[in-house]
Design an enzyme around this catalytic site. Structure first.
Site, mmCIF file in Angstrom:
data_model
loop_
_atom_site.group_PDB
_atom_site.id
_atom_site.type_symbol
_atom_site.label_atom_id
_atom_site.label_comp_id
_atom_site.label_asym_id
_atom_site.label_seq_id
_atom_site.Cartn_x
_atom_site.Cartn_y
_atom_site.Cartn_z
ATOM 1 N N HIS A 84 0.344 -6.070 7.416
ATOM 2 C CA HIS A 84 -0.298 -4.897 8.025
ATOM 3 C C HIS A 84 -1.777 -4.810 7.673
ATOM 4 O O HIS A 84 -2.528 -4.105 8.344
ATOM 5 C CB HIS A 84 0.478 -3.595 7.735
ATOM 6 C CG HIS A 84 0.255 -2.966 6.400
ATOM 7 N ND1 HIS A 84 1.136 -3.106 5.356
ATOM 8 C CD2 HIS A 84 -0.725 -2.158 5.943
ATOM 9 C CE1 HIS A 84 0.708 -2.408 4.313
ATOM 10 N NE2 HIS A 84 -0.421 -1.823 4.651
ATOM 11 N N ASP A 219 6.153 -8.343 4.545
ATOM 12 C CA ASP A 219 4.825 -7.834 4.894
ATOM 13 C C ASP A 219 3.717 -8.667 4.236
ATOM 14 O O ASP A 219 3.028 -8.202 3.339
ATOM 15 C CB ASP A 219 4.730 -6.360 4.474
ATOM 16 C CG ASP A 219 3.557 -5.646 5.124
ATOM 17 O OD1 ASP A 219 2.664 -6.333 5.655
ATOM 18 O OD2 ASP A 219 3.520 -4.401 5.085
ATOM 19 N N SER A 648 -2.230 -1.709 -0.856
ATOM 20 C CA SER A 648 -1.541 -2.665 0.002
ATOM 21 C C SER A 648 -2.157 -4.034 -0.179
ATOM 22 O O SER A 648 -3.382 -4.173 -0.163
ATOM 23 C CB SER A 648 -1.649 -2.248 1.465
ATOM 24 O OG SER A 648 -0.634 -1.357 1.756
HETATM 25 N N1 ARG Z 1 3.270 2.864 4.580
HETATM 26 C C1 ARG Z 1 2.442 1.709 4.393
HETATM 27 C C2 ARG Z 1 0.999 2.131 4.119
HETATM 28 O O1 ARG Z 1 0.755 3.272 3.867
HETATM 29 C C3 ARG Z 1 2.549 0.744 5.519
HETATM 30 C C4 ARG Z 1 1.899 1.149 6.808
HETATM 31 C C5 ARG Z 1 1.950 0.131 7.906
HETATM 32 N N2 ARG Z 1 3.245 0.084 8.559
HETATM 33 C C6 ARG Z 1 3.679 0.945 9.549
HETATM 34 N N3 ARG Z 1 4.884 0.820 9.991
HETATM 35 N N4 ARG Z 1 2.929 1.884 10.058
HETATM 36 O O2 ARG Z 1 0.000 1.665 4.558
HETATM 37 N N1 GLU Z 2 0.839 0.908 2.708
HETATM 38 C C1 GLU Z 2 -0.190 1.378 1.808
HETATM 39 C C2 GLU Z 2 -1.526 0.680 2.050
HETATM 40 O O1 GLU Z 2 -1.805 0.254 3.146
HETATM 41 C C3 GLU Z 2 0.302 1.232 0.423
HETATM 42 C C4 GLU Z 2 1.366 2.195 0.237
HETATM 43 C C5 GLU Z 2 0.930 3.390 -0.558
HETATM 44 O O2 GLU Z 2 0.319 4.319 -0.036
HETATM 45 O O3 GLU Z 2 1.237 3.335 -1.758
HETATM 46 O O4 GLU Z 2 -2.371 0.621 1.189
#
Ligand code: ARG
Ligand code: GLU
Length: 713
Positions: A84, A219, A648
């Site tokens: 991502h 991921d 991330s």
């Molecule tokens: N929750 C993760 C973060 O905060 C992954 C986000 C990307 N994935 C998604 N399905 N939107 O960035």
């Molecule tokens: N998915 C998050 C990012 O893009 C990391 C997850 C979180 O917020 O801890 O940095």
């Protein structure tokens, strides 16, 4: 571990529990609490993590394109980050014939790696505390006078470093301006795509599984840093050579055990751990619910069309994911704040502090008054910003509104016009005005109903009804240049944006008379006057007090080990591999396996499809050296590392500094860790290195990449 065991552990190992886990922690790498890390099982020294005189682990950790984290995993500058995090690059390089999002991409050799103009990685070459220099001469000053001296001092600090052409210096405040740190940054600019699994691995589970455990997402994606022949940063050139790092991370494929020590090294974005109880209460009961409610309406409206129309689904996929990401996070945050009794805990903490240090009493009382005064403005700000962000027609109107004065006075030069046009074209590319008219109609109704009349423009009452709004917005939208449906010069912003911009006077006049623009302008001007002004005025006072409150917490609570809130600078969090018990009678294991992917498999589904090749590997159990003691390949695992957005792509390392996982998410029940870390519920989620190597080796057959790495068995 259940609650009883946690209590038991707290009694048996008080030092470990209290130091490392009670408050979480994102530590500045030059100020690690080595002792606690060793107590938890770390076998290397803090110097091996961060050193400026010898190669250390920090030399393998970079900020990827200003947001995510990435790490170097070979002597030839091979870079690992999340799928991502590389998503935009993978998407940009994809075409209908070469759809790397759907099919994945694997370079056959270095010549096959794909350049990504504009993408950067930043190394942190040095960190220095510069508090004394930055605060010099500020005693007794307030407001603007104070800030002016700070700004002057920060520039003076920067000027003391002699910089190479590829280096820059930034100075950042921590502890709400009680301390300052200077960062020496080195930026590399030739970053090439090396490999990425198909979305059905890299984004497996998509939004349904986002923030959720148990998780089965691969991921990850891989890039490579290129340098000039002296190993220094350079713009892209085919003559550049793979970067030779000072350090790269060996990759461990040893089996993991619950309670193994682990640390995460990366660039966490923003946390607010030291707010007073009243601020947390407002977030939990007012701000988050308001933002959630706006996004909920937008998402539901988009989802209806996305489900029935493939074109819309593709157009809105990335936007939907980004709106849904924080919508879901806030829901988890509110639940977690309630469940961990964050407000109650903070109130108790405030009482303890006040008992020790009566000077705190007035700080907290004043903060209580200010937050109460600010509440109606802050709430309106939340509704207003989310409405404008999620009703794209209003987002566009806002954008034109910002540029209009410069356009009108002829001050928008050719370069600025080009930037403006390109950004507009980017928005229009994935914008469906008919669909958005529905979103806008609903969000305007929500805004009109939720906002006290004193914050609304005159006559705004008429927007309280959704279906009536739809008729109105549809009518206004049809002839509007803003929505790309109205014409100027015989063209629309869709058909030929250059033609629309060719006659700036006509465009300005048109925008000024556009009824949608008038509607938005009334909303915005009213908001600025009634809300933004007073809100900021109070916020400035809160900021001054919050700085004082932070200092008082640190002076008064001598036992507590403080770490500064995240601010997108390099940090280390540490903890242990652990499962969790987030709800009554629910216990989660710390690790998932490939068999779990097959349990979730829905053939042809856009979230839960599984590539044929992976099914084959599963059926034949062709797992090679990547299976663990269960005979299956571990996919994801959880630990108690304190992380947030920006982490991330961060490496998760073991006691010896070997790479064991790739951070990419947090567990829903613990996302309040940005405000109130709770060791019972807060877990970060990582991709297991065994799964990453399994996919590269067995799925993609990219053995040449495995051969570059140093694998610890
Ligand atoms: N929750 C993760 C973060 O905060 C992954 C986000 C990307 N994935 C998604 N399905 N939107 O960035
Ligand atoms: N998915 C998050 C990012 O893009 C990391 C997850 C979180 O917020 O801890 O940095």
């Amino acid at each position: 571990m259940n609650r009883k065991n946690i209590l038991l552990a707290a009694i048996l190992f008080p030092a470990v529990m209290a130091y490392a886990q009670e408050y979480g922690g994102m530590w500045i790498p030059t100020e690690l609490n080595e002792k606690e890390m060793k107590n938890l099982g770390m076998k290397i020294s803090a110097k091996e993590i961060f050193d400026t005189t010898k190669p250390s682990i920090k030399d393998a950790v970079v900020q990827f394109n200003g947001g995510c984290t990435a790490e170097i995993i070979s002597p030839q500058g091979l870079l690992l980050t999340n799928h991502h995090c590389g998503y935009a690059q993978i998407q940009k390089l994809s075409t209908l014939e070469n759809d790397y999002l759907s099919d994945g991409f694997w370079a056959k050799n270095m010549t096959g790696e794909l350049p990504n103009p504009g993408v950067t990685v930043d190394f942190i070459a040095d960190i220095k505390e510069v508090t004394a220099q930055v605060l010099a001469g500020t005693q007794g000053l307030e407001g603007k006078a104070y800030q002016d001296v700070i700004n002057k001092n920060m520039e003076a600090v920067k000027a003391t470093f002699k910089l190479e052409e590829w280096q820059k210096m930034t100075v950042k405040p921590v502890y709400y301006g009680n301390k300052y740190y200077a960062y020496l940054i080195e930026t590399y600019k030739d970053i090439r795509l090396v490999g990425a699994p198909p979305q059905s691995i890299g984004k497996f589970g998509s939004d349904t599984d986002n923030w959720v455990w148990p998780r089965h997402t691969g991921d990850f994606s891989m890039f490579r840093i290129y340098a000039d022949k002296n190993n220094k940063p350079a713009e892209y050139s085919k003559d550049n050579i793979p970067y030779k790092p000072k350090h790269f991370l060996p990759i461990s494929i040893k089996d993991k055990q619950e309670n193994d020590f682990t640390f995460v090294f990366g660039f966490p974005g923003r946390t607010t751990e030291y707010l007073p109880a009243i601020a947390v209460e407002k977030i939990m009961t007012e701000i988050d619910p308001a933002m959630i409610s706006v996004r909920e309406v937008a998402l539901k409206t988009l989802d209806e069309k996305m489900r029935s129309d493939a074109e819309t689904r593709i157009k809105y996929a990335s936007k939907y994911a980004s709106v849904a990401n924080y919508w879901k996070k806030w829901i988890g945050e509110v639940e977690g704040l309630k469940k961990s009794d964050a407000v109650g805990k903070k109130k108790k903490y405030e009482a303890t502090l006040m008992a020790k240090n009566p000077a705190l009493k007035s700080t907290i009382e004043e903060l209580n008054i200010l937050y109460a005064q600010q509440a109606p403005y802050a709430l309106n700000k939340a509704y207003y910003s989310e409405t404008v962000r999620n009703a794209e027609t209003l987002t566009l109107a806002n954008f034109y509104y910002n540029y209009l004065p410069a356009m009108e006075s002829g001050k928008l030069d050719a370069k600025a016009t080009e930037t403006f046009k390109n950004r507009l074209a980017g928005i229009y590319k994935d914008y469906d005005p008919v669909l958005d008219a529905k979103v806008t109609a609903k969000l305007l109704a929500l805004y009109a109903n939720k906002t006290p009349v004193k914050f609304l423009p005159a006559d705004f009452e008429q927007y309280k009804n959704e279906s009536q709004n739809l008729v109105t917005i549809e009518k206004l939208s049809k002839n509007s240049v803003i929505t790309g449906r109205g014409m100027i010069n015989g063209a629309t912003t869709y058909t030929d944006i250059n033609k629309v911009f060719a006659d700036p006077n006509a465009l300005v006049q048109n925008l000024k008379n556009d009824p949608l623009m008038k509607l938005f302008a009334a909303m915005r001007e009213n908001y600025m006057k009634t809300t933004d002004g007073p809100n900021n005025e109070i916020q400035e006072k809160i900021d001054v007090l919050q700085k004082k409150y932070m200092a008082q917490q640190m002076e008064t609570d001598k036992e507590r080990k403080f770490f500064p809130d995240a601010n997108s600078t390099l940090r280390v969090s540490y903890g242990q591999i652990k499962g969790s018990s987030p709800r009554d009678a629910v216990h989660y294991n710390y690790q998932t396996h490939v068999a779990g992917i097959m349990e979730k498999y829905v053939p042809g589904d856009y979230e839960f499809d599984v590539p044929k090749k992976l099914i084959q590997l599963y059926n034949t159990k062709d797992y090679g050296i990547y299976k663990d003691k269960t005979g299956d390949v571990p996919v994801n695992f959880t630990a108690t590392n304190h992380t947030t957005g920006g982490n991330s792509g961060s490496p998760a390392l073991d006691a010896y500094g070997n790479l064991i996982g790739l951070n990419f998410d947090r567990q829903w029940e613990g996302t309040m860790s940005d405000i109130n870390f709770d060791p019972r519920f807060s877990r970060n989620i990582m991709v297991d290195t065994k799964y990453i190597l399994f996919i590269i080796d067995k799925f993609a057959d990219a053995k040449w990449l495995i051969n570059e790495m140093k694998i610890v068995k």
